[in-house]
Design a protein around this motif. Structure first.
Motif, mmCIF file in Angstrom:
data_model
loop_
_atom_site.group_PDB
_atom_site.id
_atom_site.type_symbol
_atom_site.label_atom_id
_atom_site.label_comp_id
_atom_site.label_asym_id
_atom_site.label_seq_id
_atom_site.Cartn_x
_atom_site.Cartn_y
_atom_site.Cartn_z
ATOM 1 N N ARG A 214 0.727 -1.074 -0.455
ATOM 2 C CA ARG A 214 0.071 -0.105 -0.096
ATOM 3 C C ARG A 214 0.980 1.208 0.191
ATOM 4 N N VAL A 215 0.574 2.638 -0.255
ATOM 5 C CA VAL A 215 0.761 3.660 -0.733
ATOM 6 C C VAL A 215 0.553 4.487 0.070
ATOM 7 N N ALA A 216 1.262 5.480 0.832
ATOM 8 C CA ALA A 216 0.960 6.547 1.606
ATOM 9 C C ALA A 216 0.844 7.804 0.662
ATOM 10 N N VAL A 217 -0.062 8.967 0.009
ATOM 11 C CA VAL A 217 0.633 9.603 -0.611
ATOM 12 C C VAL A 217 0.327 11.293 0.238
ATOM 13 N N MET A 218 2.220 12.024 1.173
ATOM 14 C CA MET A 218 2.208 12.880 2.183
ATOM 15 C C MET A 218 1.929 14.283 0.982
ATOM 16 N N TYR A 219 1.217 14.899 1.356
ATOM 17 C CA TYR A 219 1.729 16.760 1.008
ATOM 18 C C TYR A 219 1.991 17.177 1.940
ATOM 19 N N ALA A 220 2.815 18.380 2.342
ATOM 20 C CA ALA A 220 2.795 19.338 3.126
ATOM 21 C C ALA A 220 1.741 18.723 4.466
ATOM 22 N N VAL B 25 -2.394 12.832 1.751
ATOM 23 C CA VAL B 25 -3.676 12.905 0.660
ATOM 24 C C VAL B 25 -4.222 11.615 0.253
ATOM 25 N N GLU B 26 -3.613 10.802 0.153
ATOM 26 C CA GLU B 26 -4.215 9.671 -0.655
ATOM 27 C C GLU B 26 -3.628 8.112 -0.258
ATOM 28 N N LEU B 27 -4.513 7.088 0.557
ATOM 29 C CA LEU B 27 -3.640 5.945 0.674
ATOM 30 C C LEU B 27 -4.343 4.489 -0.372
ATOM 31 N N ALA B 28 -3.702 4.175 -1.046
ATOM 32 C CA ALA B 28 -4.528 3.054 -1.456
ATOM 33 C C ALA B 28 -3.524 1.676 -1.824
ATOM 34 N N ALA B 29 -3.647 0.819 -2.539
ATOM 35 C CA ALA B 29 -2.825 -0.571 -2.616
ATOM 36 C C ALA B 29 -2.711 0.203 -3.850
ATOM 37 N N VAL B 30 -1.185 -0.899 -4.104
ATOM 38 C CA VAL B 30 0.074 0.416 -4.673
ATOM 39 C C VAL B 30 -0.748 -0.098 -6.707
ATOM 40 N N GLY C 143 -10.743 0.109 -0.432
ATOM 41 C CA GLY C 143 -9.553 0.299 0.056
ATOM 42 C C GLY C 143 -8.846 1.637 -0.554
ATOM 43 N N GLN C 144 -9.207 2.442 -1.085
ATOM 44 C CA GLN C 144 -8.534 3.438 -1.331
ATOM 45 C C GLN C 144 -9.692 5.058 -0.828
#
Lengths: 349, 363
Positions: free
Chosen positions: B265-271, B275-280, B352-353
């Motif tokens: 899974r990936v957590a995308v971070m911004y500042a 901002v987004e958490l999803a299976a790859v 899941g997203q």
């Protein structure tokens, strides 16, 4: 001939001084073979991507080409003049037309100089028209998309991407024909990297620039370069058009390098076998082919004879004894960073 | 939100600020993240998005001051790590939670042999020694008394009998190096970090993590200082580590492609926000947040003659200022009025997203 740069058998050794203890032990001074017999040419308005891993000698090659570190031997012809034979004032004058942009703008810009002084500095090294200085500064500033009020600011007032724009503006002020770009986006964030890459491509079209683009990043070179030269342990192992090199690599090292690059799409399996071992010591490179200790296809001849860089397919040079075999066997669709398909509709809410 | 009870790590509403006398920077702004047992979660973002601060918060190594935990909980194996006192935390570090840092050359101790450092990790695991932050490193090897004279004679090139030069390290230490594909493990144990290449040192770090058998490993840009061919080796090893000891891994990186290779899974971070958490697979094929989309689009993958990259305009916002609304709004091409005044929550937009974007709000 519209070749802007011709490099012929360029060699750069860095002598190591033997220390006191070494001399006691009877050791003699050694050389670091940073660049060891490199030949290539660059066309007008072309980008040649120079790819290699750390320690392969790509930065040294870039500096030697500009005569920043005078080469040990070899011949460099720039714009029709053999610059390796030039000295003093004559050399200085040819430098007007060749510039460099470094990797890290934080260290390549003087933190205490105002932007206008940073950008004007190359001009001051030559005779220039003081009347049109301001006009000139604004011209390059607009070219790199910086606001006009930047001129009186200091580097720390800018973000990393903007600082790299300042460094590019400084390289442009003398109207160069040729710029060495030494990892210009490696210190930048990925969203900013795309901005700078697009800027560099736009400037190339507008100002008819030729680039030697040095990078370790295969994806970046794919996007930027017309042709690619792959460097390994001080030598070029493969040179050719970007598409040929990335899709049909004819050197085992290039194959390994390309297959190590992770594709963006997790659905695409990177099928490459990762290389084992380490980059050889530049002080004492292996006999024969320098890649032989790590090469999966190594044969007896590879340990004995050093392969020459030769044309295997049209416009595609490889320094491998078995390049023809690789050509016939055809690479297994070498995993180059591939696109992702997307179905999200971005207009509807 | 559908929290599972099996989550090994559960970060809830974590807010961390860096506070000095003149300014305050909100590094993490209410971050939520769960990591299941044996899962690899990549935390992706650009510099200063708070991804390293998140890692340091979990392992309890935030530099305090200036860092201040404003609010939140970090549940790990049934307790809130933010409530654990430093003395107790030292017992967790290296046994339950380990960390691998970006700069391999500065994360090993230059004055100890590789073997000593791996042995130390083994001893920490077995409870024979507390992990390092508690006190100075204590030598346990009495053979060290001859170190000085041996070192001096080595400089002068005198021959030392091989038997005397060799130290004995446990089989386990050598075994650990063998598992991270170091070709001559017994010799490598004898070496000092400066005698190894960057890739080798990073493998030693992984070997250390391997013998520690942590249930959670935090890897902060472990491959960013390495060449691509070495990076590929190290990524394979990290996956192997998960498979072998069942560790959960938080893999912090700025490189989307690396995340796509390693993560479940990936957590995308911004500042400071996730901002987004999803299976790859979902993230890369159907990104739901405009920033994720922009990051993927700005990754060069076409040839020069195949058109331009879609770059995200502008720069990362200045975290010293309070930013109203969505922090990405100033760079977003889908921005509308609501984005500038109200901050979107991270909500589930598909099974899941999760994404934090008004465009994706259900209804």
């Amino acid at each position: 001939m519209n070749e802007i740069l011709v490099v012929d058998d360029l060699v750069k050794y860095f002598p190591l001084r033997a220390g006191f203890v070494d001399r006691l032990r009877g050791r003699r001074a050694a050389n670091i073979h940073a660049v060891d017999g490199v030949t290539f040419s660059l066309q007008n308005n072309e980008t040649l991507g120079l790819v290699g891993e750390s320690g392969s000698g790509k930065t040294t090659l870039g500096r030697a080409v500009l005569m920043l570190d005078p080469p040990t031997s070899g011949r460099i012809t720039f714009d029709g003049r053999v610059i390796t034979e030039l000295k003093g004032e004559a050399l200085r004058q040819t430098r007007r037309k060749m510039q460099i942009v470094f990797q890290n703008p934080n260290s390549s810009l003087d933190p205490r100089a105002r932007v206008k002084d940073i950008i004007a500095e190359p001009l001051r090294a030559f005779e220039y028209d003081k009347e049109s200085l301001n006009e000139n500064l604004l011209r390059v500033l607009t070219a790199v998309n910086l606001p006009e009020d930047s001129l009186t600011k200091l580097p720390h007032e800018f973000s990393g991407g903007q600082r790299q724009r300042i460094a590019i503006a400084r390289a442009l002020i003398l109207d160069p024909k040729f710029i060495v770009l030494d990892e210009p986006t490696s210190a930048l964030d990925s969203s900013i990297q795309a901005q700078i890459l697009n800027l560099l491509r736009m400037l190339q079209e507008k100002m008819k620039l030729s680039y030697l683009f040095i990078t370790h990043n295969v994806s970046v070179v794919k996007y930027m370069a017309d042709r690619v030269a792959v460097m390994y342990s001080g030598k070029l192992v493969e040179v050719g058009r970007t598409r040929d090199i990335l899709e049909h690599p004819l050197h085992p090292y290039t194959r390994a390098l390309i297959s190590s690059v992770p594709p963006l799409d997790p659905g695409v399996k990177a099928e490459g076998v990762p290389l084992s071992g380490e980059v050889p010591s530049a002080m004492n490179p292996p006999k024969g082919c320098r890649f032989n200790p790590r090469c999966p296809y190594v044969k007896e001849i590879c340990e004995r004879e050093e392969p020459e860089l030769r044309e295997v397919a049209q416009g595609h040079h490889s320094a491998c004894h078995f390049a023809e075999t690789l050509l016939e066997s055809e690479s297994p669709g070498a995993a180059s960073p591939s696109g992702t398909s997307r179905s999200t509709d971005w207009r509807g809410t | 939100m559908s929290e599972t009870n099996q989550a090994l790590l559960d970060v809830r509403n974590l807010t961390v600020k860096y506070r000095t006398s003149v300014r305050e920077i909100r590094a993490l702004d209410g971050v939520n993240l769960q990591v299941a047992k044996g899962e690899i979660v990549a935390v992706v973002g650009e510099s200063a998005c708070g991804k390293s601060t998140l890692g340091l918060s979990i392992i309890g190594l935030l530099p305090r001051p200036p860092a201040v935990v404003d609010s939140g909980e970090i549940h790990f194996a049934g307790r809130d790590l933010l409530q654990v006192r430093e003395g107790e935390f030292a017992a967790l570090r290296g046994t339950s939670i380990s960390m691998i840092f970006q700069e391999p050359m500065t994360s090993l101790d230059p004055v100890y042999r590789v073997g000593d450092q791996i042995t130390e990790a083994i001893e920490v695991r077995e409870g024979k020694r507390a992990s390092r932050p508690k006190g100075p490193f204590q030598k346990t090897n009495s053979a060290d008394t001859h170190e000085m004279s041996r070192g001096a004679s080595r400089i002068l090139g005198a021959r030392i009998p091989r038997s005397e030069r060799k130290r004995t390290y446990s089989n386990e230490a050598a075994e650990a190096l063998k598992r991270v594909q170091i070709s001559d493990p017994v010799d490598t144990l004898e070496k000092y970090p400066h005698e190894l290449s960057g890739g080798m040192v990073q493998r030693v770090m992984i070997a250390q993590a391997l013998v520690e058998r942590p249930s959670l490993l935090i890897a902060d840009e472990p491959t960013s200082a390495l060449d691509v061919t070495t990076q590929a080796q190290v990524l394979n090893l990290m996956r192997g580590l998960r498979d072998e000891i069942g560790a959960s891994i938080i893999f912090i990186t700025h490189d989307l492609a690396v995340a796509s290779r390693i993560a479940d899974r990936v957590a995308v971070m911004y500042a400071g926000d996730v901002v987004e958490l999803a299976a790859v697979g979902d993230l890369f094929r159907h990104p739901q947040h405009p920033y994720s989309l922009g990051l993927i689009d700005s990754f060069p993958r076409q040839f020069k003659d195949e058109g331009r990259l879609e770059a995200i305009p502008g720069d990362v916002p200045d975290l010293r200022r309070q930013i109203p609304g969505c922090k990405f709004s100033s760079r977003c091409r889908f921005v509308f009025d609501r984005c500038r005044v109200e901050k979107p929550e991270l909500v589930e937009v598909k099974p899941g997203q999760k994404a934090a974007c008004f465009l994706r709000y259900p209804g």
